[in-house]
Design a protein around this motif. Structure first.
Motif, short mmCIF file in Angstrom:
data_model
loop_
_atom_site.label_atom_id
_atom_site.label_comp_id
_atom_site.label_asym_id
_atom_site.label_seq_id
_atom_site.Cartn_x
_atom_site.Cartn_y
_atom_site.Cartn_z
N VAL A 365 0.78 -1.17 0.11
CA VAL A 365 -0.07 -0.04 0.00
C VAL A 365 0.93 1.14 0.12
CG1 VAL A 365 -1.71 1.46 1.11
CG2 VAL A 365 -1.68 -1.15 1.45
N HIS A 366 0.91 1.99 -1.22
CA HIS A 366 1.62 3.05 -1.37
C HIS A 366 0.78 4.41 -1.38
CE1 HIS A 366 5.51 0.53 -2.86
NE2 HIS A 366 4.92 0.18 -1.67
N PHE A 367 1.18 5.39 -0.69
CA PHE A 367 0.45 6.76 -0.75
C PHE A 367 1.23 7.65 -1.72
CE2 PHE A 367 -1.19 4.70 3.07
CZ PHE A 367 -2.58 4.58 2.79
N PRO A 368 0.61 8.09 -2.94
CA PRO A 368 1.28 9.16 -3.58
C PRO A 368 1.61 10.31 -2.65
CG PRO A 368 -0.77 9.08 -4.33
CD PRO A 368 -0.81 7.82 -3.25
N ARG A 376 1.65 17.29 -9.09
CA ARG A 376 2.30 16.36 -9.52
C ARG A 376 2.98 15.24 -8.50
NH1 ARG A 376 4.50 20.09 -13.26
NH2 ARG A 376 3.63 19.42 -15.28
N THR A 377 2.79 13.95 -8.74
CA THR A 377 3.28 12.80 -7.76
C THR A 377 4.94 12.73 -7.84
OG1 THR A 377 1.44 11.27 -8.12
CG2 THR A 377 3.61 10.41 -7.33
N VAL A 378 5.47 13.18 -6.71
CA VAL A 378 7.11 13.36 -6.42
C VAL A 378 7.78 12.25 -5.74
CG1 VAL A 378 6.87 15.88 -7.03
CG2 VAL A 378 6.89 14.89 -4.62
N GLY A 379 6.75 11.48 -5.24
CA GLY A 379 7.22 10.15 -4.41
C GLY A 379 6.12 9.49 -3.79
N HIS A 380 6.40 8.45 -3.02
CA HIS A 380 5.47 7.59 -2.48
C HIS A 380 5.73 7.24 -0.86
CE1 HIS A 380 4.26 6.84 -6.58
NE2 HIS A 380 3.14 6.48 -6.08
N VAL A 381 4.57 7.37 0.02
CA VAL A 381 4.93 6.68 1.19
C VAL A 381 4.59 5.29 1.21
CG1 VAL A 381 4.12 6.98 3.66
CG2 VAL A 381 4.05 8.89 2.43
N ARG A 382 5.42 4.64 1.57
CA ARG A 382 5.51 3.12 1.43
C ARG A 382 4.99 2.43 2.68
NH1 ARG A 382 8.50 1.24 -3.00
NH2 ARG A 382 9.67 2.65 -4.01
N ALA A 383 3.74 2.68 3.04
CA ALA A 383 3.28 2.34 4.24
C ALA A 383 3.16 0.77 4.64
CB ALA A 383 1.65 2.94 4.38
N VAL A 384 2.69 -0.05 3.43
CA VAL A 384 3.03 -1.34 3.62
C VAL A 384 3.73 -1.83 2.36
CG1 VAL A 384 1.79 -3.76 3.59
CG2 VAL A 384 0.89 -1.66 4.74
N ASP A 385 4.90 -2.64 2.39
CA ASP A 385 5.48 -2.74 1.31
C ASP A 385 6.17 -4.14 1.18
OD1 ASP A 385 7.22 -1.59 -0.83
OD2 ASP A 385 8.90 -1.33 0.28
N PRO A 636 8.53 6.44 6.04
CA PRO A 636 8.38 5.50 5.11
C PRO A 636 8.34 6.07 3.76
CG PRO A 636 6.29 5.81 6.27
CD PRO A 636 7.35 6.48 6.99
N ALA A 637 8.29 7.52 3.63
CA ALA A 637 8.45 7.97 2.32
C ALA A 637 9.81 8.02 1.96
CB ALA A 637 8.06 9.71 2.32
N LYS A 638 10.71 8.04 3.01
CA LYS A 638 12.26 7.80 2.39
C LYS A 638 13.02 6.70 3.37
CE LYS A 638 12.94 12.46 0.94
NZ LYS A 638 13.70 13.94 1.35
N CYS A 643 18.84 -2.90 4.68
CA CYS A 643 17.90 -3.17 5.72
C CYS A 643 17.38 -2.11 6.38
CB CYS A 643 18.39 -4.12 6.79
SG CYS A 643 17.66 -4.50 8.37
N HIS A 644 15.88 -1.82 6.31
CA HIS A 644 15.54 -0.56 6.99
C HIS A 644 15.98 -0.30 8.17
CE1 HIS A 644 13.68 -0.35 3.05
NE2 HIS A 644 12.39 -0.78 3.67
N PHE A 645 16.16 -1.49 9.04
CA PHE A 645 16.46 -1.22 10.67
C PHE A 645 17.74 -0.90 10.90
CE2 PHE A 645 17.12 -3.12 14.79
CZ PHE A 645 16.50 -2.24 15.50
N HIS A 646 18.86 -0.85 9.69
CA HIS A 646 20.14 -0.97 9.93
C HIS A 646 20.73 0.36 10.88
CE1 HIS A 646 21.02 1.65 6.26
NE2 HIS A 646 21.77 2.12 7.08
N PRO A 647 19.83 1.71 10.77
CA PRO A 647 20.37 2.83 11.39
C PRO A 647 20.32 2.69 12.67
CG PRO A 647 19.15 3.44 9.31
CD PRO A 647 18.86 2.19 9.58
N ARG A 648 19.41 2.07 13.33
CA ARG A 648 19.13 1.78 14.80
C ARG A 648 19.87 0.41 15.32
NH1 ARG A 648 12.84 2.73 15.44
NH2 ARG A 648 13.37 3.63 17.53
N CYS A 649 20.36 -0.26 14.48
CA CYS A 649 20.61 -1.69 14.90
C CYS A 649 22.31 -1.77 15.03
CB CYS A 649 20.61 -2.68 13.79
SG CYS A 649 21.13 -4.24 14.12
#
Length: 678
Positions: A365-368, A376-385, A636-638, A643-649
């Protein structure tokens, strides 16, 4: 729990025989009666009890912030020997924020939405520190940094809606500390926060208290928070203090029947599947306070004396005192009813190996994000990926993770309340993703949702009968003449009497409204229930009632639950499988015993380590010390690369920063996404 310390013998705060009430219909109803307590400098005094017991009203009375209908009926409140109730309002304004400050329960409603964070902190600095301009801004920036907000200079110019729940709570703490108070009143400072954010807030309060030697009055209904923070504990019931003790003695041996009942209502892995103990009835209304012991109507040990004579204080030793007749007549104590055997309440009516009710594969589920005049769509919020999960009839899958990780979005996408961007959702083997509204209509009755806030999800203009009948008439085509009897049967099934049919939602307690929401969902005979934080803001006693109800309904009807929560006690008690989400993806999945006893992913370990244990003598859910995660969850937009967790791991490697880990099977039922496992 804090160790006992040598605290100043002269109390910082002294409350003596405080009574207050509220004007209603030409008379004043007493809400707090004869309350006496003390708080020393550097001490945390926890005020514990159910909603409606008078805890928050007490806090507002100490600050002299009672609403217009509030009335102070007697007693004294002294801060460093100064009688606050005798001060004129002009002098009291100097005490608020300066001598004593308050962290309110709901930061979202307590912060002014049209003022920046810097402006709101600046108002306190101007009032209590005579600071303005650059000096005030510099001080505000230091305060934000002190409460752990990254990039404080930028946050000063932001508005509350631009901050996460944890950050808003930190801003509230910064505002409270701006006047350098001697006493901090914290009213449910961590309610509805994730366990990781809660741990950060509690750490922050402890550090600031030690640094400033502040006294703290902590108001909560969370026994885990009390165990971690309190030096002394006072238990309130129906406007009276009924037990008071040092924290160690309180948790080792609670003595009042009400306190014992609160502990018995806590979900526990050792009683997994059994019915939780509940407290019958409710806290008495202000207009119907009993003459004797106020807990007598709900107490399993009560006898005639309890109903006619209000008990006085009895000394239980070790600084513990209890307002109960049982200490004088201990032989009248009866044994509590035996709990159901483990597994009894959760046993499924369906055979093992049944076909899945729900199959989700690579759900996205991505929100523009739209910008500019042309949007114009400049990106997406990747709420569920890319979420995949399977749920069988008669089973519960718990979806856990921090706020903003996508749990609720998954639930709504499964029910097609949000259109998935990609992926498959199958209900009993039939693909439902992408179906039109007309094609989905006959399937709606088979999948329903119980929302987090029952008051917001129930129509205030309809009676309970109309709310429940609405689905029957729309999705089951039930004749109007038959609905009243069907609604009455449903209300009985969820533990409410038929008299509720003609009443409105505002006439019920929070737990009763949640039962109504469950009855509404059951009205159309669903196979799948998505429960979105249904117990997050409930007292432990009401939570136990709802968990018992859900367990009984699953056992008798074979319902499948997708249970969205951040309460691991609830997960332990109710769920069969657990899926842990982080930034739109599932990072670990397995049975409750596998995931909660031996977590493998670093994020799961951090979540479980942060859960405050309500019984300090027992080991925590995961054992060991708290793993403190640095920073906030990324947007979730960026999302971060790799691994998404690596900055806090703490275990991140170069590979973690470059490539998202594949799914690794650790057993037939256990998978994890982490480069640590090959």
């Amino acid at each position: 729990m804090n160790d006992a310390r040598d605290l100043d013998s002269s109390p910082l705060l002294e409350v003596s025989d405080l009574s207050l009430g509220f004007a209603a219909g030409g008379r004043t109803l007493t809400a707090v009666s004869g309350l006496s307590l003390t708080v020393a400098a550097g001490e945390t005094y926890a005020l514990l009890g159910e909603s409606g017991c008078g805890k928050s009203a007490t806090a507002l009375a100490l600050m002299r912030l009672l609403p217009a209908a509030g009335r102070l009926l007697g007693g004294a409140v002294r801060l460093e020997g100064r009688d606050l109730l005798a001060l004129p309002e002009a002098e009291m304004r100097g005490v608020r924020g300066g001598g004593m400050a308050m962290i309110f329960q709901e930061p979202a409603t307590s912060l002014n939405p049209v003022l920046t964070v810097g402006r709101q902190i600046g108002e306190v600095l101007a009032r209590h520190g005579n600071l303005a301009g650059d000096a005030a801004r510099a001080k505000a920036e230091k305060l934000l940094a002190a409460v752990g907000i990254a990039d404080p200079a930028r946050r000063l110019d932001e508005y509350p809606f631009q901050l996460s729940g944890g950050m808003k709570q930190r801003v509230m703490i910064a505002i409270a500390l701006a006047g350098n108070p001697r006493l901090l009143v914290a009213d449910e400072p961590t309610t509805a926060l994730d366990v990781t954010i809660q741990a950060q807030i509690l750490d922050l309060l402890q550090d600031l208290q030690a640094e400033r030697e502040m006294g703290m009055l902590l108001i909560t209904h969370d026994l885990g928070v009390v165990a971690r923070m309190a030096h002394r504990v006072g238990v309130m019931y129906a406007g009276e203090l009924v037990e008071e003790a040092q924290a160690a003695a309180f948790f080792a041996s609670p003595r009042h029947p009400y306190t014992e009942a609160l502990f018995a209502a806590l979900p526990d892995l050792s009683r997994r599947g059994a019915r939780l103990a509940t407290i019958p009835g409710q806290v008495p209304a202000l207009s119907a306070m009993p003459a004797g012991c106020r807990f007598a109507a709900r107490c399993p040990h009560a006898w005639e004396r309890c109903r006619v004579e209000s008990p006085g204080w009895s000394d239980a030793g070790d600084g513990q005192r209890v307002r109960c007749h049982l200490l004088a007549e201990a032989d009248r104590r009866t044994s509590p009813p035996a709990a159901a055997a483990p597994g009894e309440a959760a046993a499924s009516v369906l055979p093992a190996g049944a076909e899945p009710v729900l199959q989700v594969a690579d759900l996205k589920v991505h929100f523009p994000i739209r910008r500019g005049i042309l949007q114009r769509t400049v990106g997406h919020v990747r709420a569920v990926d890319g979420v995949s999960l399977t749920l069988t009839a008669g089973r519960t899958l718990a979806l856990v993770g921090e706020s903003g990780c996508g749990k609720t979005t998954v639930g709504k996408a499964v029910l097609q309340l949000l259109a998935p961007t990609a992926g498959s959702v199958r209900l009993d083997g039939r693909e439902i993703a992408g179906l039109s509204r007309s094609a989905l209509r006959p399937l709606r009755r088979r999948m329903q949702m119980v929302f987090q806030d029952p008051f917001a999800s129930l129509n205030p203009r309809l009676t309970v009968g109309e709310i429940i009948a609405e689905g029957m008439q729309t999705l089951l085509a039930t004749a109007r003449r038959d609905t009243r009897a069907a609604v009455a049967a449903l209300l009985a099934q969820v533990g409410l009497d038929a008299g509720a049919i003609d009443r409105y939602p505002h006439e019920f307690s929070g737990g009763q409204r949640q039962r109504i929401a469950i009855a509404r969902a059951l009205a159309v005979q669903p196979e799948l229930l998505v429960c979105d934080e249904p117990t997050s803001a409930l007292d432990v006693s009401v939570q136990a009632q709802i968990l018992n109800l859900l367990g009984e309904l699953q056992a008798s009807l074979g319902l499948a639950y997708l249970f969205i929560t951040h309460n691991f006690g609830v997960v332990e008690h109710l769920a069969h499988e657990v899926a842990v989400m982080y930034l739109g993806r599932i990072v670990e999945r397995g049975t409750v015993e596998e995931v909660l006893r031996l977590p493998q992913h670093p994020y799961t370990k951090a979540l479980l380590s942060a859960v405050p244990a309500p019984r300090p003598a027992a080991s925590g859910t995961a054992g060991g010390s708290i793993i403190r995660l640095p920073g906030e969850t990324p947007s979730p937009a960026k999302p971060p690369a790799g691994c998404h967790f690596h900055p806090r791991c703490a275990f991140a490697t170069a590979e973690c920063r470059e490539r998202y880990p594949d799914e690794r099977a650790l057993s037939a039922t256990r998978v994890v996404r982490c480069h640590l496992y090959r």
